[in-house]
Design a protein around this motif. Structure first.
Motif, short mmCIF file in Angstrom:
data_model
loop_
_atom_site.label_atom_id
_atom_site.label_comp_id
_atom_site.label_asym_id
_atom_site.label_seq_id
_atom_site.Cartn_x
_atom_site.Cartn_y
_atom_site.Cartn_z
N ALA A 13 72.12 53.40 26.88
CA ALA A 13 72.74 54.43 27.48
C ALA A 13 72.37 55.95 26.85
CB ALA A 13 73.91 54.43 27.85
N MET A 14 72.70 55.87 25.54
CA MET A 14 72.65 57.05 24.76
C MET A 14 71.12 57.42 24.43
SD MET A 14 73.82 57.72 20.83
CE MET A 14 75.63 58.08 20.70
N GLN A 15 70.53 56.63 24.35
CA GLN A 15 68.73 56.87 23.97
C GLN A 15 68.11 57.26 25.24
OE1 GLN A 15 67.72 53.12 22.22
NE2 GLN A 15 68.56 53.56 20.22
N THR A 16 68.77 56.91 26.56
CA THR A 16 68.02 57.31 27.74
C THR A 16 68.66 58.35 28.42
OG1 THR A 16 69.31 55.54 28.90
CG2 THR A 16 67.11 54.82 28.09
N CYS A 17 69.80 58.90 28.00
CA CYS A 17 70.60 60.21 28.53
C CYS A 17 69.58 61.21 28.98
CB CYS A 17 71.61 60.68 27.80
SG CYS A 17 73.02 59.96 27.96
N ARG A 18 69.11 61.76 27.95
CA ARG A 18 68.06 62.95 28.24
C ARG A 18 67.01 62.73 29.23
NH1 ARG A 18 69.37 63.96 22.49
NH2 ARG A 18 70.77 65.62 22.64
N ALA A 19 66.32 61.52 29.39
CA ALA A 19 65.42 61.30 30.34
C ALA A 19 66.01 60.88 31.50
CB ALA A 19 64.32 60.13 29.69
N GLU A 20 67.11 60.23 31.77
CA GLU A 20 67.51 59.71 32.81
C GLU A 20 68.48 60.47 33.64
OE1 GLU A 20 68.26 55.45 32.63
OE2 GLU A 20 66.40 55.05 31.81
N LEU A 21 69.23 61.17 32.93
CA LEU A 21 70.33 61.73 33.70
C LEU A 21 70.02 63.15 34.58
CD1 LEU A 21 73.40 61.20 31.31
CD2 LEU A 21 72.67 59.94 33.04
N PRO A 22 68.88 63.80 34.06
CA PRO A 22 68.51 64.87 34.73
C PRO A 22 67.83 64.36 36.05
CG PRO A 22 67.76 65.16 32.47
CD PRO A 22 68.21 63.68 32.68
N THR A 23 67.40 63.27 36.26
CA THR A 23 66.61 62.71 37.56
C THR A 23 68.05 62.49 38.51
OG1 THR A 23 66.61 60.45 36.93
CG2 THR A 23 64.74 61.71 36.27
N LEU A 24 69.22 62.34 37.84
CA LEU A 24 70.35 62.04 38.62
C LEU A 24 71.26 63.34 38.98
CD1 LEU A 24 71.86 58.72 36.70
CD2 LEU A 24 70.26 58.70 38.85
N GLY A 25 70.55 64.37 38.65
CA GLY A 25 71.40 65.70 38.77
C GLY A 25 72.39 66.04 37.88
N VAL A 26 72.47 65.42 36.70
CA VAL A 26 73.44 65.72 35.73
C VAL A 26 72.79 66.85 34.96
CG1 VAL A 26 74.65 64.73 33.79
CG2 VAL A 26 74.18 63.28 35.74
N SER A 27 73.78 67.89 34.59
CA SER A 27 73.61 68.92 33.91
C SER A 27 73.43 68.88 32.61
CB SER A 27 74.69 70.29 34.45
OG SER A 27 75.80 69.85 33.50
N PRO A 31 74.65 70.64 29.90
CA PRO A 31 76.02 70.28 29.18
C PRO A 31 76.72 69.24 29.14
CG PRO A 31 75.78 72.65 30.19
CD PRO A 31 74.85 71.70 30.54
N THR A 32 76.63 68.64 30.62
CA THR A 32 77.21 67.18 30.80
C THR A 32 76.63 66.12 30.06
OG1 THR A 32 78.14 67.92 32.88
CG2 THR A 32 78.00 65.69 32.72
N ILE A 33 75.19 66.23 30.07
CA ILE A 33 74.24 65.14 29.10
C ILE A 33 74.77 65.27 27.60
CG2 ILE A 33 72.00 64.64 28.46
CD1 ILE A 33 71.11 65.76 31.40
N GLU A 34 74.93 66.25 27.26
CA GLU A 34 75.25 66.66 25.73
C GLU A 34 76.67 66.08 25.50
OE1 GLU A 34 73.04 67.04 23.44
OE2 GLU A 34 71.51 67.25 25.37
N SER A 35 77.41 66.17 26.46
CA SER A 35 78.89 65.59 26.44
C SER A 35 78.81 64.26 26.55
CB SER A 35 79.62 66.38 27.69
OG SER A 35 81.19 65.97 27.36
N THR A 36 77.99 63.59 27.50
CA THR A 36 78.10 62.22 27.59
C THR A 36 77.37 61.79 26.12
OG1 THR A 36 77.60 62.55 29.84
CG2 THR A 36 76.98 60.59 28.95
N ILE A 37 76.42 62.28 25.37
CA ILE A 37 75.91 61.65 24.24
C ILE A 37 76.95 61.66 23.44
CG2 ILE A 37 74.20 62.17 22.33
CD1 ILE A 37 72.25 63.19 24.65
#
Length: 130
Positions: free
Chosen positions: A70-84, A86-92
């Motif tokens: 989940a952590m390794q794929t955040c930056r690649a996959e979360l933008p396609t889900l519309g996640v901003s 700052p939220t991606i960095e918070s998720t990491i």
């Protein structure tokens, strides 16, 4: 018999130490809490603490792998889900904290497993002398 925690911070604070009368009961309760609730009904696991500890170790290791993916794929996959961003960095950061917690739990399971095996060996030696 020692009633003090082992010389490590990884021993779960809710588990009594070996030598205390009900230490195995507290160990089983802690290990069961690491598993999905449905596992509480499997008496084969709950009546055999070493089996329960083995399954808890597998469960925690699986969770560690899942959080790493989940952590390794955040930056690649979360933008396609519309996640901003700052939220991606918070998720990491959240995943990093969870990995630390899971690693500590895995160490606790290993300590409890070793203590259960030691207790089992001691009981077998006592039984052999009778």
């Amino acid at each position: 018999m020692s009633h003090h925690p082992p010389a490590t911070t990884d021993w779960p604070y809710t588990v009594a130490t070996p030598g205390n009368r009900n230490w195995e009961t507290t160990a089983v309760r802690w290990l069961r809490d690491l598993l999905p609730a449905r596992y509480g009904g499997y008496t084969t696991l709950t009546h055999h603490p070493v089996l329960l500890a083995r399954h808890a170790q597998l469960q925690v290791e699986h969770e560690i792998r899942a959080v790493r993916v989940a952590m390794q794929t955040c930056r690649a996959e979360l933008p396609t889900l519309g996640v901003s961003g700052p939220t991606i960095e918070s998720t990491i950061r959240l995943y990093a904290i969870e990995l630390d917690q899971l690693s500590r739990l895995a160490r606790g399971v290993r300590l409890i497993t070793a203590a259960l095996l030691t207790a089992s060996d001691q009981a077998a030696r006592r039984q052999a002398r009778v």
